[in-house]
Design a protein around this motif. Structure first.
Motif, short mmCIF file in Angstrom:
data_model
loop_
_atom_site.label_atom_id
_atom_site.label_comp_id
_atom_site.label_asym_id
_atom_site.label_seq_id
_atom_site.Cartn_x
_atom_site.Cartn_y
_atom_site.Cartn_z
N HIS A 96 -20.77 38.00 17.49
CA HIS A 96 -20.27 39.18 16.80
C HIS A 96 -19.78 38.86 15.38
CE1 HIS A 96 -20.59 41.62 20.41
NE2 HIS A 96 -19.93 40.71 21.08
N VAL A 97 -20.39 37.88 14.75
CA VAL A 97 -20.06 37.54 13.36
C VAL A 97 -21.36 37.45 12.58
CG1 VAL A 97 -19.02 35.87 11.79
CG2 VAL A 97 -17.96 36.31 14.01
N ALA A 98 -21.50 38.28 11.55
CA ALA A 98 -22.67 38.25 10.69
C ALA A 98 -22.41 37.30 9.53
CB ALA A 98 -23.00 39.65 10.17
N THR A 99 -23.44 36.56 9.13
CA THR A 99 -23.31 35.59 8.05
C THR A 99 -24.32 35.89 6.95
OG1 THR A 99 -24.85 34.05 9.10
CG2 THR A 99 -22.51 33.81 9.63
N ARG A 100 -23.99 35.48 5.78
CA ARG A 100 -24.91 35.52 4.64
C ARG A 100 -24.83 34.17 3.93
NH1 ARG A 100 -24.12 40.09 0.21
NH2 ARG A 100 -24.68 41.40 2.02
N PRO A 101 -25.93 33.41 3.87
CA PRO A 101 -27.28 33.68 4.36
C PRO A 101 -27.34 33.92 5.86
CG PRO A 101 -27.23 31.78 2.89
CD PRO A 101 -25.83 32.12 3.21
N THR A 102 -28.43 34.59 6.29
CA THR A 102 -28.51 35.10 7.65
C THR A 102 -28.35 34.01 8.69
OG1 THR A 102 -29.97 36.84 6.83
CG2 THR A 102 -29.91 36.47 9.21
N TYR A 103 -29.01 32.88 8.50
CA TYR A 103 -29.00 31.82 9.51
C TYR A 103 -27.94 30.76 9.24
CZ TYR A 103 -33.35 34.02 10.85
OH TYR A 103 -34.30 34.95 11.26
N GLY A 104 -27.05 30.99 8.31
CA GLY A 104 -25.94 30.09 8.08
C GLY A 104 -26.27 28.82 7.34
N VAL A 105 -27.42 28.76 6.68
CA VAL A 105 -27.82 27.57 5.92
C VAL A 105 -27.69 27.89 4.44
CG1 VAL A 105 -29.63 25.90 5.43
CG2 VAL A 105 -29.39 26.86 7.74
N SER A 106 -26.86 27.13 3.74
CA SER A 106 -26.64 27.36 2.32
C SER A 106 -26.62 26.02 1.60
CB SER A 106 -25.30 28.09 2.09
OG SER A 106 -25.05 28.29 0.72
N ALA A 107 -27.35 25.94 0.49
CA ALA A 107 -27.43 24.70 -0.28
C ALA A 107 -27.52 25.03 -1.76
CB ALA A 107 -28.64 23.88 0.16
N SER A 108 -27.05 24.12 -2.59
CA SER A 108 -27.12 24.32 -4.04
C SER A 108 -26.89 22.98 -4.73
CB SER A 108 -26.07 25.33 -4.51
OG SER A 108 -24.76 24.81 -4.33
N LEU A 109 -27.22 22.94 -6.00
CA LEU A 109 -26.92 21.78 -6.83
C LEU A 109 -25.43 21.79 -7.18
CD1 LEU A 109 -29.99 21.81 -9.24
CD2 LEU A 109 -29.63 20.33 -7.25
N ALA A 110 -24.86 20.60 -7.20
CA ALA A 110 -23.43 20.52 -7.50
C ALA A 110 -23.11 21.04 -8.88
CB ALA A 110 -22.96 19.07 -7.36
N ALA A 111 -24.05 20.90 -9.83
CA ALA A 111 -23.81 21.41 -11.18
C ALA A 111 -23.76 22.93 -11.23
CB ALA A 111 -24.90 20.89 -12.12
N ASP A 112 -24.38 23.60 -10.25
CA ASP A 112 -24.38 25.07 -10.21
C ASP A 112 -23.25 25.64 -9.39
OD1 ASP A 112 -26.68 24.94 -11.73
OD2 ASP A 112 -28.02 25.03 -9.99
N GLY A 113 -22.41 24.80 -8.83
CA GLY A 113 -21.32 25.28 -7.99
C GLY A 113 -21.58 24.99 -6.53
N LEU A 114 -20.51 24.84 -5.77
CA LEU A 114 -20.65 24.55 -4.35
C LEU A 114 -21.12 25.78 -3.59
CD1 LEU A 114 -17.40 22.45 -3.80
CD2 LEU A 114 -19.73 21.62 -4.15
N PRO A 115 -21.95 25.62 -2.57
CA PRO A 115 -22.44 26.77 -1.80
C PRO A 115 -21.32 27.42 -1.01
CG PRO A 115 -23.11 24.73 -0.75
CD PRO A 115 -22.49 24.34 -2.05
N VAL A 116 -21.40 28.74 -0.85
CA VAL A 116 -20.42 29.50 -0.09
C VAL A 116 -21.13 30.23 1.03
CG1 VAL A 116 -18.87 29.77 -2.06
CG2 VAL A 116 -20.62 31.50 -1.62
#
Length: 424
Positions: A96-116
């Motif tokens: 009963h908890v919806a997440t964004r991104p949908t499947y809970g996988v988030s990644a990014s470059l450290a220079a662009d900011g940490l993923p949320v």
């Protein structure tokens, strides 16, 4: 693993580079050296980009207390990002908890900011969120830190307060702070009407204009300076149906809890004193109170309602509301002892209103199937209980949101004014 380790790509690049150079020198083939040169560059750059420190990683959420449908953000905090190029987070799916991104996988470059990660609870209750794994990668994908497991966070999800309002006054108030005044006659400043003089009336209440016009003494009647004492009795014994959260179908317990939250907010907002009694194996009782802080306490208690298939002690079924109070019994009325306790409370003189929270249930296409037959038999038994309660003078209304109990409250208010004949 909490230390920096070489990635498989760095190991392969080093192996290919050493093999190509060794083979080219030993066999005298320049082509092997040329083919090994790119791998040599990747291996050297990866080795040089090795981070020199061990980072400290933790997660935090912006809110720990939400209503259904609201959202919060899970943020990643790293003490030092020197040498870190890429960050990845993989969150576990919570009921009963919806997440964004949908499947809970988030990644990014450290220079662009940490993923949320954005989280939105879809049903009331206590939720556990934030169970995830975090991994860090250095430049040239040469070194990897983790993945490591992050600790979970507790989230209190309060029931959604459906839009509810009522213009009807409660029939038997019991205090002195709310907007709903007493319907009973007494000493006060709220005008009620004018009636003929009776023995025992005070002379200062005489209305001389009306008395002179009619030729008989008439007095002014007022309402007592009292406010409403409202009790909410929540049936947490069973949960009928499947809960799809605020986006899907509602179970009986969903309707019960959300209706109780809406009634509590309405009466507290108008200044009435509200109490709560949860009838369950692990029940709870909140005394009469008013104000925003008391409303938060009521919603927090409702969010902890749990259904467990266990025997209920007899003291849990003692509703114990004060005579003269208004009692809302929110229940699908499938538990016979609770029906008996409601009938006893009605006989004691309290104004009892049963709010049916069973809702619309589909018994299936095959009406001759055993589950459908059992459901219809249970429905017939429940309807008989409700008819017996109605015969005792206890109104039963299904929960329909705004205006659900307006008509019933007006009828109870009129009935409270009718003189009662008592045998001596």
């Amino acid at each position: 693993m909490t230390g920096w380790r070489p990635t498989p790509s760095l190991v392969r690049a080093c192996l290919f580079a050493l093999s190509g150079l060794a083979g080219g020198v030993a066999a005298g083939l320049d082509v092997l050296v040329v083919l090994a040169a790119p791998f040599l560059v990747l291996g050297v750059m990866g080795m040089l980009a090795r981070p020199r420190h061990t980072p400290t990683v933790r997660t935090q959420i912006d809110h720990h207390r939400l209503h259904e449908g609201q959202g919060t953000t899970s943020r990643l905090v790293v003490d030092d990002l020197a040498g870190v190029e890429h960050v990845i987070r993989v969150a576990a799916q919570a009921p009963h908890v919806a997440t964004r991104p949908t499947y809970g996988v988030s990644a990014s470059l450290a220079a662009d900011g940490l993923p949320v990660l954005e989280l939105s609870p879809r049903r009331w209750g206590r939720r556990v969120i934030g169970a995830e794994r975090v991994g860090l990668t250095s430049a040239w994908a040469g070194w990897r830190w983790g993945p490591v497991d992050m600790p979970e966070h507790g989230l209190v999800v309060l029931p959604q307060t459906a839009p509810y309002d009522s213009r009807a006054e409660v029939p038997q108030p019991d205090g002195l702070v709310g907007r709903h005044r007493s319907r009973r006659l007494g000493s006060g400043t709220e005008f009620e009407g004018i009636r003929p003089f009776a023995t025992g009336d005070r002379l200062k209440r005489v209305n001389w204009p009306v008395s002179l016009r009619t030729g008989e003494l008439h007095v002014i009647t007022t309402r007592a300076e009292q406010d409403a004492g409202v009790w909410l009795v929540v049936d947490g014994l069973r949960d009928i149906g499947f809960s799809g959260g605020i986006d899907g179908a509602a179970s009986s317990l969903d309707l019960t809890v959300r209706a109780a939250a809406a009634l509590a907010e309405h009466h507290v907002r108008t200044g009435d004193r509200v109490g709560l009694l949860v009838v369950a194996s692990e029940g709870a009782r909140v005394r009469l109170g008013s104000g925003p802080r008391h409303l938060h306490r009521l919603h927090g208690t409702l969010s902890r309602v749990r259904t467990e298939v266990r025997s209920v002690p007899p003291e849990r079924l003692d509703l114990g509301a004060v005579t003269g109070s208004v009692v809302y019994v929110l229940s699908p009325m499938l538990f016979t002892p609770l029906v008996t306790a409601t009938a006893s409370l009605q006989r004691s003189g309290a104004s009892v209103i049963v709010i049916d929270t069973l809702g619309e249930r589909d018994h299936g296409a095959d009406r001759l199937a055993l589950p459908a037959l059992a459901a219809r038999m249970q429905q017939l038994e429940r309807d008989d209980r409700l008819r017996q309660l109605a015969a005792l003078g206890c109104p039963v209304v299904p929960w329909r949101g705004p205006g659900t109990v307006d008509t019933v409250l007006r009828l109870l208010a009129r009935r409270a004014q009718v003189p009662k004949v008592r045998a001596r």
